[in-house]
Design a protein around this motif. Structure first.
Motif, PDB file in Angstrom:
ATOM      1  N   ILE A  87      -0.618  14.087   7.632  1.00 26.07           N
ATOM      2  CA  ILE A  87      -1.999  13.653   7.827  1.00 26.07           C
ATOM      3  C   ILE A  87      -2.099  12.160   7.559  1.00 26.07           C
ATOM      4  O   ILE A  87      -1.320  11.600   6.783  1.00 26.07           O
ATOM      5  N   CYS A 110      -1.522  22.417   9.933  1.00 28.74           N
ATOM      6  CA  CYS A 110      -2.463  23.461  10.368  1.00 28.74           C
ATOM      7  C   CYS A 110      -3.831  22.897  10.703  1.00 28.74           C
ATOM      8  O   CYS A 110      -4.632  23.570  11.331  1.00 28.74           O
ATOM      9  N   ALA A 111      -4.129  21.685  10.249  1.00 24.39           N
ATOM     10  CA  ALA A 111      -5.397  20.990  10.523  1.00 24.39           C
ATOM     11  C   ALA A 111      -6.600  21.596   9.808  1.00 24.39           C
ATOM     12  O   ALA A 111      -7.726  21.267  10.134  1.00 24.39           O
ATOM     13  N   SER A 112      -6.365  22.483   8.815  1.00 23.55           N
ATOM     14  CA  SER A 112      -7.498  23.012   8.040  1.00 23.55           C
ATOM     15  C   SER A 112      -8.258  21.897   7.330  1.00 23.55           C
ATOM     16  O   SER A 112      -9.483  21.944   7.224  1.00 23.55           O
ATOM     17  N   GLY A 135      -8.475  18.766   8.292  1.00 20.45           N
ATOM     18  CA  GLY A 135      -9.196  17.959   9.280  1.00 20.45           C
ATOM     19  C   GLY A 135     -10.496  18.595   9.705  1.00 20.45           C
ATOM     20  O   GLY A 135     -11.523  17.928   9.801  1.00 20.45           O
ATOM     21  N   ILE A 136     -10.469  19.934   9.950  1.00 18.94           N
ATOM     22  CA  ILE A 136     -11.688  20.560  10.455  1.00 18.94           C
ATOM     23  C   ILE A 136     -12.710  20.838   9.363  1.00 18.94           C
ATOM     24  O   ILE A 136     -13.866  21.100   9.664  1.00 18.94           O
ATOM     25  N   THR A 137     -12.319  20.778   8.085  1.00 16.57           N
ATOM     26  CA  THR A 137     -13.332  20.945   7.043  1.00 16.57           C
ATOM     27  C   THR A 137     -13.819  19.604   6.497  1.00 16.57           C
ATOM     28  O   THR A 137     -14.803  19.582   5.773  1.00 16.57           O
ATOM     29  N   CYS A 138     -13.144  18.512   6.822  1.00 14.82           N
ATOM     30  CA  CYS A 138     -13.549  17.210   6.267  1.00 14.82           C
ATOM     31  C   CYS A 138     -14.935  16.840   6.790  1.00 14.82           C
ATOM     32  O   CYS A 138     -15.127  16.691   7.993  1.00 14.82           O
ATOM     33  N   PRO A 139     -15.944  16.693   5.908  1.00 12.09           N
ATOM     34  CA  PRO A 139     -17.294  16.402   6.380  1.00 12.09           C
ATOM     35  C   PRO A 139     -17.401  15.028   7.030  1.00 12.09           C
ATOM     36  O   PRO A 139     -18.338  14.792   7.792  1.00 12.09           O
ATOM     37  N   GLY A 156     -14.812  13.491   8.717  1.00  7.96           N
ATOM     38  CA  GLY A 156     -13.883  13.336   9.836  1.00  7.96           C
ATOM     39  C   GLY A 156     -12.908  12.186   9.654  1.00  7.96           C
ATOM     40  O   GLY A 156     -12.616  11.469  10.601  1.00  7.96           O
ATOM     41  N   ILE A 202      -9.730  12.525   8.558  1.00  5.81           N
ATOM     42  CA  ILE A 202      -8.328  12.954   8.551  1.00  5.81           C
ATOM     43  C   ILE A 202      -7.829  13.162   9.973  1.00  5.81           C
ATOM     44  O   ILE A 202      -8.451  13.870  10.764  1.00  5.81           O
ATOM     45  N   LYS A 203      -6.710  12.524  10.288  1.00  2.00           N
ATOM     46  CA  LYS A 203      -6.002  12.786  11.538  1.00  2.00           C
ATOM     47  C   LYS A 203      -4.791  13.644  11.194  1.00  2.00           C
ATOM     48  O   LYS A 203      -4.103  13.372  10.214  1.00  2.00           O
ATOM     49  N   VAL A 204      -4.547  14.679  11.984  1.00  3.53           N
ATOM     50  CA  VAL A 204      -3.448  15.601  11.677  1.00  3.53           C
ATOM     51  C   VAL A 204      -2.401  15.532  12.782  1.00  3.53           C
ATOM     52  O   VAL A 204      -2.734  15.557  13.973  1.00  3.53           O
TER      53      VAL A 204
END
Lengths: 74, 269
Positions: A8, A55-57, A59-63, A65, A67-69
Motif C-alpha cells: 500500500i 486485498c484492498a480492505s 483502501g475501501i474502508t479508508c474514509p 481515500g 490508500i492506494k493498493v
C-alpha cells in the motif's frame, strides 16, 4: 506461502490517523506511525510489508481515500 | 526464487485500488474516521463505473455534508435545510435524462425535511436518495436528532434520551425509523439500509448504491432510497474504531441492515 504479495502507498499528508484501516486489515500489516504529518495526525504506514496480500480492505474502508493498493501474483 | 521487493509490487500495472477520479483533490473536512468520507467515495466509484458522471446532478443538504459539492467532480446544487428531495424533484422533472441524487443526513432528512422526504417518496419521483444516519446532529455540536437511540447522551439530552417521563407523560419520543416508514409508501421502488463500518459492509453498501443508480438510469419509476448507518465519533465522544464497534452493538439492533423493499414489494423478514 502466499500466492500474492501486496503493498500500500499512503498519502501521509492527507491521512487523519483514524485507525479504521488497522482494524480492517486481516493480516495486521498497518500501524500508526509515531511521527506526525503536517496536520499533527499519526499517519498509517506499512509496519509488516511481508504480510500484505493486496486485498484492498484498507483502501475501501479508508474514509479519506488516501490508500492506494497494489497486488502482484507470485 | 529472487526476493520480491516493494518496488516490484508498487508499479502502475499492479494497482488494484485507488480513490475514484470523480473525487477532487480537496481533502475532506470530515472528522477522522467519519463515515461520510466512505459514502462519498463509494458514490463516486459507482458513478464512475456507470459512466454517468457527465450527466449527474447531486443535491447536497445542510449538515456535515453541506460542502459535498467541493468533493465531487459532478454538478451540484445546494438545497435549503431539509429541502433536498424537493429540489431534486424539480431538477429531475425539468431534465428527465439527468441522473439526480440527493445526499442527506438524519437531521436534514428525518427531522427538518420529513415533509419533503415523505411527499417525494409518496409521489414516486425517479430519483436516488442517499440518507446517512448517525443518530445525532453532527455539524451543530451533537444535539439530539429524531434518530437518536433511547438512553443515548447528547448535548440536549445530557442524561440520555428518555422517550417518556417515569409517570408516562411524553418527553423526547422514540427513535424514528424513517426508512421503515417510507418503505410503506407506494411510490418507493427500492428501499435498503446499509452500513460502512467494515470492508464487507462497504462492499454491500456499494452494491446497494449501484442498484439504486441503475434503477434510475434504466428509467424505472419510483424512488430509490439507500440509508447508510454511519458513525459520528466526535459527538459520540469515542475513537473511530470504538465508534464503529459501538455502532454494531447499539445502532444495528434498532436499525437492522438489509433490503426493506425491492421492485415495489416489501421484503418480509
Amino acid at each position: 506461502m502466499a500466492k500474492f504479495r501486496g503493498a500500500i502507498v499512503v498519502d501521509t499528508e492527507r491521512c487523519k490517523g483514524c485507525g479504521v484501516c488497522i482494524t480492517a486489515c486481516p493480516c495486521g500489516v498497518i500501524e500508526l506511525a509515531k511521527e506526525v504529518n503536517g496536520k499533527g495526525y499519526n499517519y498509517a504506514f506499512m509496519a509488516n510489508p511481508e504480510a500484505c496480500i493486496g486485498c484492498a480492505s484498507c483502501g475501501i474502508t479508508c474514509p479519506d481515500g488516501v490508500i492506494k493498493v497494489y497486488k502482484k501474483a507470485l | 526464487m529472487a526476493e520480491i521487493t516493494l518496488q516490484d509490487i508498487i508499479q502502475p500495472e499492479n494497482l488494484v485500488y485507488e480513490k475514484s477520479k470523480l473525487l477532487t483533490e480537496k481533502p475532506f473536512h470530515y472528522c477522522p474516521g467519519c463515515g461520510h468520507g466512505t459514502v462519498h467515495r463509494i458514490i463516486a466509484e459507482v458513478l464512475e463505473e456507470l459512466g454517468v458522471d457527465d450527466r449527474t446532478i447531486g443535491v447536497s443538504p445542510v449538515g456535515c455534508a453541506v460542502m459535498a459539492y467541493d468533493y465531487f467532480d459532478v454538478d451540484f446544487v445546494e438545497a435549503a435545510h431539509g429541502r433536498a428531495p424537493a429540489c431534486a424533484t424539480g431538477i429531475k422533472r425539468v431534465w428527465p435524462d439527468k441522473v439526480v441524487f440527493s445526499y442527506q443526513g438524519d437531521g436534514d432528512l428525518a427531522a427538518i425535511g420529513t415533509c419533503e422526504t415523505i411527499h417525494t417518496c409518496n409521489r414516486g419521483e425517479n430519483i436516488t436518495m442517499i440518507f446517512v444516519n448517525n443518530g445525532i446532529y453532527g455539524m451543530t455540536g451533537g444535539q439530539m436528532a429524531p434518530t437518536t437511540l433511547v438512553g443515548m447522551k447528547t448535548a440536549t439530552t445530557p442524561y440520555g434520551r428518555m422517550p417518556q417521563w417515569p409517570d408516562g407523560t411524553p418527553n423526547n419520543g422514540f427513535p424514528l425509523q424513517i426508512t421503515q416508514l417510507i418503505a410503506q409508501l407506494p411510490g418507493t421502488r427500492y428501499v435498503t439500509r446499509q452500513a460502512v463500518f467494515s470492508a464487507a459492509a462497504v462492499r454491500n453498501a456499494k452494491k446497494a448504491i449501484k442498484k439504486a443508480f441503475q434503477n434510475q438510469i434504466e428509467n424505472k419509476n419510483g424512488v430509490n432510497f439507500v440509508e447508510i448507518v454511519s458513525n459520528c465519533n466526535s459527538n459520540w465522544k469515542m475513537s473511530a474504531v470504538d465508534a464503529n464497534k459501538w455502532l454494531q452493538d447499539n445502532m444495528l439492533p434498532v436499525y437492522p441492515l438489509g433490503d426493506l423493499k425491492d421492485n415495489f414489494e416489501l421484503i418480509k423478514k
